[in-house]
Design a protein around this motif. Structure first.
Motif, PDB file in Angstrom:
ATOM      1  N   HIS A 119     -11.891 -50.845  -3.623  1.00 47.70           N
ATOM      2  CA  HIS A 119     -11.212 -51.938  -4.313  1.00 47.70           C
ATOM      3  C   HIS A 119     -10.141 -52.499  -3.379  1.00 47.70           C
ATOM      4  CE1 HIS A 119      -9.295 -54.240  -7.460  1.00 47.70           C
ATOM      5  NE2 HIS A 119      -8.154 -53.624  -7.219  1.00 47.70           N
ATOM      6  N   VAL A 120     -10.271 -53.776  -3.026  1.00 41.55           N
ATOM      7  CA  VAL A 120      -9.367 -54.391  -2.050  1.00 41.55           C
ATOM      8  C   VAL A 120      -8.184 -55.023  -2.781  1.00 41.55           C
ATOM      9  CG1 VAL A 120      -9.160 -56.145  -0.250  1.00 41.55           C
ATOM     10  CG2 VAL A 120     -11.294 -54.829  -0.486  1.00 41.55           C
ATOM     11  N   SER A 121      -6.978 -54.543  -2.459  1.00 42.69           N
ATOM     12  CA  SER A 121      -5.805 -55.044  -3.168  1.00 42.69           C
ATOM     13  C   SER A 121      -4.714 -55.484  -2.190  1.00 42.69           C
ATOM     14  CB  SER A 121      -5.314 -54.003  -4.164  1.00 42.69           C
ATOM     15  OG  SER A 121      -4.325 -54.568  -4.994  1.00 42.69           O
ATOM     16  N   THR A 122      -3.507 -55.596  -2.700  1.00 36.87           N
ATOM     17  CA  THR A 122      -2.448 -56.300  -1.978  1.00 36.87           C
ATOM     18  C   THR A 122      -1.108 -55.567  -2.037  1.00 36.87           C
ATOM     19  OG1 THR A 122      -1.111 -58.314  -2.068  1.00 36.87           O
ATOM     20  CG2 THR A 122      -2.151 -57.672  -4.110  1.00 36.87           C
ATOM     21  N   CYS A 173      -3.137 -54.373   1.376  1.00 33.65           N
ATOM     22  CA  CYS A 173      -2.833 -54.922   2.698  1.00 33.65           C
ATOM     23  C   CYS A 173      -1.706 -55.940   2.626  1.00 33.65           C
ATOM     24  CB  CYS A 173      -4.076 -55.602   3.266  1.00 33.65           C
ATOM     25  SG  CYS A 173      -4.516 -57.062   2.337  1.00 33.65           S
ATOM     26  N   SER A 174      -1.205 -56.288   3.817  1.00 34.87           N
ATOM     27  CA  SER A 174      -0.187 -57.333   3.904  1.00 34.87           C
ATOM     28  C   SER A 174      -0.871 -58.695   4.074  1.00 34.87           C
ATOM     29  CB  SER A 174       0.775 -57.017   5.047  1.00 34.87           C
ATOM     30  OG  SER A 174       0.060 -56.711   6.222  1.00 34.87           O
ATOM     31  N   ASN A 175      -0.079 -59.739   4.342  1.00 40.40           N
ATOM     32  CA  ASN A 175      -0.614 -61.107   4.420  1.00 40.40           C
ATOM     33  C   ASN A 175      -1.611 -61.260   5.565  1.00 40.40           C
ATOM     34  OD1 ASN A 175       1.259 -61.867   2.449  1.00 40.40           O
ATOM     35  ND2 ASN A 175       1.574 -63.844   3.440  1.00 40.40           N
ATOM     36  N   ASN A 176      -2.811 -61.743   5.241  1.00 44.06           N
ATOM     37  CA  ASN A 176      -3.833 -61.935   6.260  1.00 44.06           C
ATOM     38  C   ASN A 176      -3.762 -63.332   6.860  1.00 44.06           C
ATOM     39  OD1 ASN A 176      -6.785 -60.022   5.590  1.00 44.06           O
ATOM     40  ND2 ASN A 176      -4.757 -59.571   4.806  1.00 44.06           N
ATOM     41  N   GLU A 184      -5.179 -73.806   1.258  1.00 40.72           N
ATOM     42  CA  GLU A 184      -4.034 -73.757   0.345  1.00 40.72           C
ATOM     43  C   GLU A 184      -2.999 -72.717   0.798  1.00 40.72           C
ATOM     44  OE1 GLU A 184      -5.648 -72.586  -3.433  1.00 40.72           O
ATOM     45  OE2 GLU A 184      -6.337 -70.672  -2.653  1.00 40.72           O
ATOM     46  N   LYS A 185      -3.431 -71.746   1.628  1.00 37.58           N
ATOM     47  CA  LYS A 185      -2.522 -70.675   2.069  1.00 37.58           C
ATOM     48  C   LYS A 185      -1.687 -71.158   3.252  1.00 37.58           C
ATOM     49  CE  LYS A 185      -4.362 -67.797  -0.933  1.00 37.58           C
ATOM     50  NZ  LYS A 185      -5.644 -67.172  -0.762  1.00 37.58           N
ATOM     51  N   LEU A 186      -0.524 -70.522   3.461  1.00 37.05           N
ATOM     52  CA  LEU A 186       0.491 -71.077   4.352  1.00 37.05           C
ATOM     53  C   LEU A 186      -0.027 -71.433   5.751  1.00 37.05           C
ATOM     54  CD1 LEU A 186       4.197 -69.980   4.590  1.00 37.05           C
ATOM     55  CD2 LEU A 186       2.939 -70.593   6.621  1.00 37.05           C
TER      56      LEU A 186
HETATM   57  P1  NAD Z   1     -10.379 -65.966  -1.232  1.00 37.86           P
HETATM   58  O1  NAD Z   1      -9.714 -66.697  -2.338  1.00 37.86           O
HETATM   59  O2  NAD Z   1     -10.508 -66.612   0.107  1.00 37.86           O
HETATM   60  O3  NAD Z   1     -11.854 -65.546  -1.669  1.00 37.86           O
HETATM   61  C1  NAD Z   1     -12.162 -65.051  -2.938  1.00 37.86           C
HETATM   62  C2  NAD Z   1     -13.675 -65.060  -3.090  1.00 37.86           C
HETATM   63  O4  NAD Z   1     -13.978 -64.508  -4.376  1.00 37.86           O
HETATM   64  C3  NAD Z   1     -14.290 -66.458  -3.031  1.00 37.86           C
HETATM   65  O5  NAD Z   1     -15.457 -66.442  -2.237  1.00 37.86           O
HETATM   66  C4  NAD Z   1     -14.618 -66.760  -4.481  1.00 37.86           C
HETATM   67  O6  NAD Z   1     -15.733 -67.640  -4.643  1.00 37.86           O
HETATM   68  C5  NAD Z   1     -14.901 -65.367  -5.035  1.00 37.86           C
HETATM   69  N1  NAD Z   1     -14.656 -65.273  -6.489  1.00 37.86           N
HETATM   70  C6  NAD Z   1     -13.546 -65.658  -7.154  1.00 37.86           C
HETATM   71  N2  NAD Z   1     -13.703 -65.429  -8.473  1.00 37.86           N
HETATM   72  C7  NAD Z   1     -14.932 -64.871  -8.621  1.00 37.86           C
HETATM   73  C8  NAD Z   1     -15.668 -64.407  -9.735  1.00 37.86           C
HETATM   74  N3  NAD Z   1     -15.180 -64.467 -10.982  1.00 37.86           N
HETATM   75  N4  NAD Z   1     -16.890 -63.869  -9.528  1.00 37.86           N
HETATM   76  C9  NAD Z   1     -17.407 -63.803  -8.266  1.00 37.86           C
HETATM   77  N5  NAD Z   1     -16.767 -64.255  -7.181  1.00 37.86           N
HETATM   78  C10 NAD Z   1     -15.539 -64.779  -7.355  1.00 37.86           C
HETATM   79  O7  NAD Z   1      -9.613 -64.592  -1.140  1.00 37.86           O
HETATM   80  P2  NAD Z   1      -9.288 -63.682   0.138  1.00 37.86           P
HETATM   81  O8  NAD Z   1      -8.036 -64.159   0.758  1.00 37.86           O
HETATM   82  O9  NAD Z   1     -10.503 -63.533   0.955  1.00 37.86           O
HETATM   83  O10 NAD Z   1      -8.943 -62.305  -0.587  1.00 37.86           O
HETATM   84  C11 NAD Z   1      -9.951 -61.306  -0.810  1.00 37.86           C
HETATM   85  C12 NAD Z   1      -9.305 -60.127  -1.517  1.00 37.86           C
HETATM   86  O11 NAD Z   1      -8.226 -59.622  -0.731  1.00 37.86           O
HETATM   87  C13 NAD Z   1      -8.713 -60.478  -2.880  1.00 37.86           C
HETATM   88  O12 NAD Z   1      -9.004 -59.428  -3.765  1.00 37.86           O
HETATM   89  C14 NAD Z   1      -7.218 -60.583  -2.617  1.00 37.86           C
HETATM   90  O13 NAD Z   1      -6.484 -60.236  -3.771  1.00 37.86           O
HETATM   91  C15 NAD Z   1      -7.042 -59.563  -1.524  1.00 37.86           C
HETATM   92  N6  NAD Z   1      -5.890 -59.837  -0.631  1.00 37.86           N
HETATM   93  C16 NAD Z   1      -5.828 -60.988   0.102  1.00 37.86           C
HETATM   94  C17 NAD Z   1      -4.745 -61.198   0.951  1.00 37.86           C
HETATM   95  C18 NAD Z   1      -4.625 -62.425   1.829  1.00 37.86           C
HETATM   96  O14 NAD Z   1      -3.668 -62.514   2.607  1.00 37.86           O
HETATM   97  N7  NAD Z   1      -5.561 -63.359   1.782  1.00 37.86           N
HETATM   98  C19 NAD Z   1      -3.708 -60.260   1.013  1.00 37.86           C
HETATM   99  C20 NAD Z   1      -3.810 -59.116   0.227  1.00 37.86           C
HETATM  100  C21 NAD Z   1      -4.918 -58.904  -0.571  1.00 37.86           C
END
Ligand code: NAD
Length: 327
Positions: A119-122, A173-176, A184-186
């Motif tokens: 499970h990938v979280s934040t 994880c931290s900010n990717n 939309e992200k910074l």
């Molecule tokens: P993202 O928003 O780029 O991608 C999310 C993906 O999930 C998209 O492809 C979207 O179509 C799909 N999705 C959304 N709702 C859905 C649903 N109901 N059913 C099926 N697919 C669905 O997100 P990301 O930045 O790639 O993040 C991935 C994971 O990592 C997330 O769980 C996020 O909480 C976690 N995370 C991200 C960051 C970051 O810096 N981006 C940091 C910490 C944790």
């Protein structure tokens, strides 16, 4: 191994799938609803490989998840509503996808005897920290509807291990940053605006501190957790580069050849966490994790990627980047 990757058409999930399929012999099924954040173009480099399958489906759709799950040895769960500002504007999709959707997946994985569920979280589940760094046993104290929904899903995943002895591992994880991140992200928002001569909006006094992690390092950490993480454990994956948003913007301005006249100060985000910081001691000691991408090199390559791939990020209808701002 046959791996079900949810959210594999998003920013981090697609990096994980591209990496896995080019380096390993696993078979991968991506299950993704293709929301505004999902993009099949992110999977184009692997789309024709025999080891790759794609299913467009919603993780909240229990019937479809039930049909897809059998035959998989592991689930790596990325799918989520991921943007804090959108959660402040409307929390319901965050609760249904992040909390309910995760439970749907956990139930199906348990019913079909899936070996491992990552499970990938934040780091945002912990709230804000003024100094020092969180370890994995820090109590959760989320500030936004996004982080509260992620905290809920983390707890459900861990409860599944404690109650049913399911083989669950949680990563935080931290900010990717990196290529293929929705604008939309910074970082992608600022880079694409600066490259096109537009202004960029900076929240509050710009003093909020974030720790930056290249998406390839994040995926390396997830792979270690998938292969060797201990069941029921939480592992932090950090990047080690702490910057205030103001410092980050200074670097982005320099990388894009702009100056501070391009920056407009805007009212701070509601409930804006001041600082996040993760200790990565556990994953380093247990699994040998170390980030490999230096921030300077990773940022330069990321800016170059957005400069070289305007067709990927130019708005495909609507102007979502106007509504939402920040990391
Ligand atoms: P993202 O928003 O780029 O991608 C999310 C993906 O999930 C998209 O492809 C979207 O179509 C799909 N999705 C959304 N709702 C859905 C649903 N109901 N059913 C099926 N697919 C669905 O997100 P990301 O930045 O790639 O993040 C991935 C994971 O990592 C997330 O769980 C996020 O909480 C976690 N995370 C991200 C960051 C970051 O810096 N981006 C940091 C910490 C944790």
């Amino acid at each position: 191994m046959r791996i079900l990757v949810t959210g594999g058409a998003g920013f981090i999930g697609s990096e994980f799938v591209r990496g896995l399929l080019t380096r390993r012999t696993d078979r991968v099924t991506v299950l993704d609803a293709l929301t505004y954040a999902g993009n099949l173009a992110n999977l184009a480099p692997v789309a024709n490989l025999p080891a790759f399958d794609f299913i467009q489906a919603d993780i909240r759709d229990a019937e479809t998840v039930e049909q897809v799950m059998p035959g998989h040895d592991a689930v790596v769960h990325f799918a989520a509503e991921s943007h804090v500002d959108r959660s402040i504007a409307g929390a319901t999709p965050f609760v249904t996808t992040n909390v309910l959707g995760t439970q749907v997946l956990l139930d199906a994985a348990r019913r079909h005897g899936v070996g491992r569920f990552v499970h990938v979280s934040t780091d945002e589940v912990y709230g804000s920290i003024d100094s020092g760094a969180w370890s994995e046993d820090q109590p959760l104290d989320p500030s936004s509807p996004y982080s509260a929904s992620k905290a809920g899903s983390d707890l459900l995943a861990l409860a599944c291990h404690r109650t049913h002895r399911m083989d669950v591992v949680v990563t935080r994880c931290s900010n990717n940053y990196g290529p293929y991140q929705y604008r939309e992200k910074l970082i992608p928002l600022f880079v694409t605006r600066l490259l096109t001569g537009e202004q960029v909006p900076l929240y509050g006094d710009g003093g909020n501190v974030r720790e930056w992690l290249h998406v390839a390092d994040h995926c390396r950490g997830i792979e270690l957790a998938l292969d060797r993480g201990r069941p029921g454990e939480i592992y932090h994956i950090g990047g080690g580069t702490e910057l205030t948003n103001r410092e980050l913007v200074g670097r982005l301005l320099a990388a894009c050849g702009r100056d501070w006249s391009a920056v407009r100060h805007v009212e701070d985000r509601k409930g804006h966490d001041r600082r996040y910081a993760l200790s990565v001691e556990k994953i380093r000691n247990e699994l040998g994790y170390a980030p490999q991408v230096s921030f300077d090199e990773g940022l330069a390559a990321t800016v170059a990627w957005y400069r070289d791939n305007p067709d990927w990020w130019r708005p495909r209808g609507g102007t979502p980047e106007k509504a939402v701002v920040g990391a």
